[in-house]
Scaffold this motif. Structure first.
Motif, mmCIF file in Angstrom:
data_model
loop_
_atom_site.group_PDB
_atom_site.id
_atom_site.type_symbol
_atom_site.label_atom_id
_atom_site.label_comp_id
_atom_site.label_asym_id
_atom_site.label_seq_id
_atom_site.Cartn_x
_atom_site.Cartn_y
_atom_site.Cartn_z
ATOM 1 N N GLN A 12 65.423 29.304 48.832
ATOM 2 C CA GLN A 12 63.812 29.879 49.820
ATOM 3 C C GLN A 12 63.863 30.182 51.095
ATOM 4 N N GLY A 13 64.643 29.347 51.822
ATOM 5 C CA GLY A 13 64.563 29.655 53.746
ATOM 6 C C GLY A 13 64.496 30.961 53.653
ATOM 7 N N LYS A 14 64.423 31.062 55.354
ATOM 8 C CA LYS A 14 64.842 32.418 55.741
ATOM 9 C C LYS A 14 65.684 32.873 56.089
ATOM 10 N N THR A 15 65.870 34.356 55.322
ATOM 11 C CA THR A 15 67.429 34.596 55.708
ATOM 12 C C THR A 15 68.115 34.787 56.526
ATOM 13 N N PHE A 16 69.370 34.279 56.780
ATOM 14 C CA PHE A 16 70.144 33.657 58.157
ATOM 15 C C PHE A 16 70.290 35.296 58.756
ATOM 16 N N ASN A 17 70.206 35.495 60.000
ATOM 17 C CA ASN A 17 70.909 36.613 60.330
ATOM 18 C C ASN A 17 71.533 36.353 61.782
ATOM 19 N N GLN A 18 72.261 37.472 62.147
ATOM 20 C CA GLN A 18 72.700 37.641 63.528
ATOM 21 C C GLN A 18 72.273 37.070 64.594
ATOM 22 N N GLN A 19 70.885 37.257 64.878
ATOM 23 C CA GLN A 19 69.764 36.940 66.246
ATOM 24 C C GLN A 19 70.009 35.136 65.426
ATOM 25 N N MET A 20 70.078 34.816 64.550
ATOM 26 C CA MET A 20 70.018 33.096 64.262
ATOM 27 C C MET A 20 71.369 32.655 65.018
ATOM 28 N N ALA A 21 72.202 33.127 64.699
ATOM 29 C CA ALA A 21 73.819 32.485 65.339
ATOM 30 C C ALA A 21 72.756 32.304 66.408
ATOM 31 N N GLN A 22 72.928 33.804 66.977
ATOM 32 C CA GLN A 22 73.033 33.931 68.797
ATOM 33 C C GLN A 22 72.010 33.240 69.137
ATOM 34 N N GLU A 23 70.904 32.788 68.432
ATOM 35 C CA GLU A 23 70.393 31.142 68.708
ATOM 36 C C GLU A 23 70.720 30.587 69.036
ATOM 37 N N TRP A 24 71.066 29.388 67.827
ATOM 38 C CA TRP A 24 72.141 28.357 67.231
ATOM 39 C C TRP A 24 73.105 28.457 67.827
ATOM 40 N N ALA A 25 74.153 29.433 68.923
ATOM 41 C CA ALA A 25 75.447 28.895 69.484
ATOM 42 C C ALA A 25 74.824 28.932 71.172
ATOM 43 N N GLN A 26 73.335 28.879 71.327
ATOM 44 C CA GLN A 26 72.970 27.886 72.158
ATOM 45 C C GLN A 26 72.661 26.509 72.261
ATOM 46 N N GLU A 27 72.453 26.063 71.012
ATOM 47 C CA GLU A 27 72.310 24.805 71.932
ATOM 48 C C GLU A 27 73.348 23.227 71.284
ATOM 49 N N GLU A 28 73.116 22.376 71.508
ATOM 50 C CA GLU A 28 74.165 21.180 71.662
ATOM 51 C C GLU A 28 74.688 20.637 70.287
ATOM 52 N N GLU A 29 73.619 20.961 69.504
ATOM 53 C CA GLU A 29 74.103 19.933 68.207
ATOM 54 C C GLU A 29 73.373 20.641 67.489
ATOM 55 N N LEU A 30 73.924 20.667 66.094
ATOM 56 C CA LEU A 30 72.858 21.176 64.849
ATOM 57 C C LEU A 30 73.551 20.170 63.688
ATOM 58 N N THR A 31 72.417 20.289 63.272
ATOM 59 C CA THR A 31 72.353 19.254 61.678
ATOM 60 C C THR A 31 72.680 19.995 59.954
ATOM 61 N N PHE A 32 73.479 19.558 59.327
ATOM 62 C CA PHE A 32 73.215 21.015 58.321
ATOM 63 C C PHE A 32 73.294 20.294 57.204
ATOM 64 N N ILE A 33 72.473 20.769 56.315
ATOM 65 C CA ILE A 33 71.905 19.583 54.311
ATOM 66 C C ILE A 33 72.097 20.046 53.381
ATOM 67 N N CYS A 34 73.547 20.254 53.247
ATOM 68 C CA CYS A 34 73.998 21.156 51.629
ATOM 69 C C CYS A 34 73.260 20.559 50.331
ATOM 70 N N GLY A 35 72.886 20.926 50.197
ATOM 71 C CA GLY A 35 72.604 20.462 48.624
ATOM 72 C C GLY A 35 73.604 20.958 47.400
ATOM 73 N N HIS A 36 73.097 20.604 46.387
ATOM 74 C CA HIS A 36 73.788 20.446 45.258
ATOM 75 C C HIS A 36 72.798 20.620 43.472
ATOM 76 N N PHE A 37 73.482 20.801 42.399
ATOM 77 C CA PHE A 37 72.542 20.652 41.280
ATOM 78 C C PHE A 37 70.959 21.755 41.526
ATOM 79 N N GLU A 38 70.119 20.462 40.909
ATOM 80 C CA GLU A 38 69.230 21.896 40.985
ATOM 81 C C GLU A 38 68.374 21.985 42.367
ATOM 82 N N GLY A 39 69.232 21.121 42.803
ATOM 83 C CA GLY A 39 68.230 21.217 44.204
ATOM 84 C C GLY A 39 67.759 19.962 45.108
#
Ligand code: SAH
Length: 241
Positions: A85-112
């Motif tokens: 349901q999230g915003k669709t990832f694209n190259q521009q987001m990758a460019q913005e995130w590449a400037q960050e010092e830290e990122l945290t990703f949460i991976c779902g499973h099952f039904e979410g």
């Protein structure tokens, strides 16, 4: 950059510790901290999922282990949750995130996830309009796209400057030796040594690739005079072909 990943399947993360990204890890250009949020479950057998309120198929990830795993991190940076349901990832987001010092990703499973987890994240992101079994592959795709844009990761920092999407166009066709194979020749201009002509050919072919394969990218483009002229030529050429 430091990347934290909350997942139930840490063993899935070898692809981004291999090849170019793996070398970047060895060179300490970035850091990967994988946390199994199952370890934060206080239930028997460390289970992290339960049946949905209201009934229905599948199991829903509980909020507490994820929240406890987040709280265990000394720092988090931007917190990204993987979700169709999230915003669709694209190259521009990758460019913005590449400037960050830290990122945290949460991976779902099952039904979410239990919906309330969204109150603890900065952004929900999808990698496209299809459903996978878990957030691990989406997370790896996004980490790969982001880390390769950081200085010193690709051998040549210019390799990521001219490629697809970075200027809103697809990349022009590339060729390498031999100059001829089974009668198929490399465009002559590329072996001419005329850099200005080569640059113009590349711009035209990037426009052509975009016009043929992703015309939606051209729709909102603020085109230069030169681009407009080249695009008119392309349209004529494609009509007669
Ligand atoms: N029932 C959910 C899908 C759950 S899929 C729904 O209909 O929306 C299980 C998990 O895989 C999700 O919680 C998410 O973390 C991940 N996932 C699946 N497809 C994804 C996609 N296209 N983009 C990002 N994450 C995805």
């Amino acid at each position: 950059m430091r990347i934290n990943v909350l997942t139930l399947f840490p063993e899935m993360f070898t692809p981004i510790q291999t090849s170019i990204l793996g070398r970047g890890l060895e060179d300490k250009k970035w850091e990967l901290n994988i946390v199994n949020f199952r370890e934060f479950s206080e239930r028997k057998h460390h289970s992290v999922d339960d049946t949905p309120y209201g009934g229905g198929a599948g199991m829903v990830l509980q909020l507490m282990p994820i929240k406890a795993a987040l709280d265990s991190l000394p720092s988090k940076g931007k917190v990204i949750i993987t979700a169709p349901q999230g915003k669709t990832f694209n190259q521009q987001m990758a460019q913005e995130w590449a400037q960050e010092e830290e990122l945290t990703f949460i991976c779902g499973h099952f039904e979410g996830f239990d919906q309330r987890v969204y109150d603890y994240v900065d952004e929900a992101v999808s990698i496209g309009d299809y459903v996978l079994t878990g957030g691990e592959l989406p997370t790896m795709s996004m980490i790969d796209a982001t880390i390769r844009l950081m200085p010193g990761i690709l051998g040549n920092d210019f390799s990521s400057v001219e490629e697809s999407f970075s200027h809103g166009l697809l990349e022009y066709p590339q060729y390498t030796r031999p100059a001829e194979f089974e009668g198929k020749k490399v465009p002559e201009i590329l072996t001419s040594g005329n850099h200005q002509k080569i640059a113009e050919w590349r711009l035209k072919e990037a426009l052509r690739a975009t016009y043929l394969h992703r015309p939606d990218l051209l729709a909102g483009r603020d085109m230069t005079k030169q681009e407009q002229k080249l695009l008119e030529e392309i349209k004529d050429e494609e009509q007669t072909n």
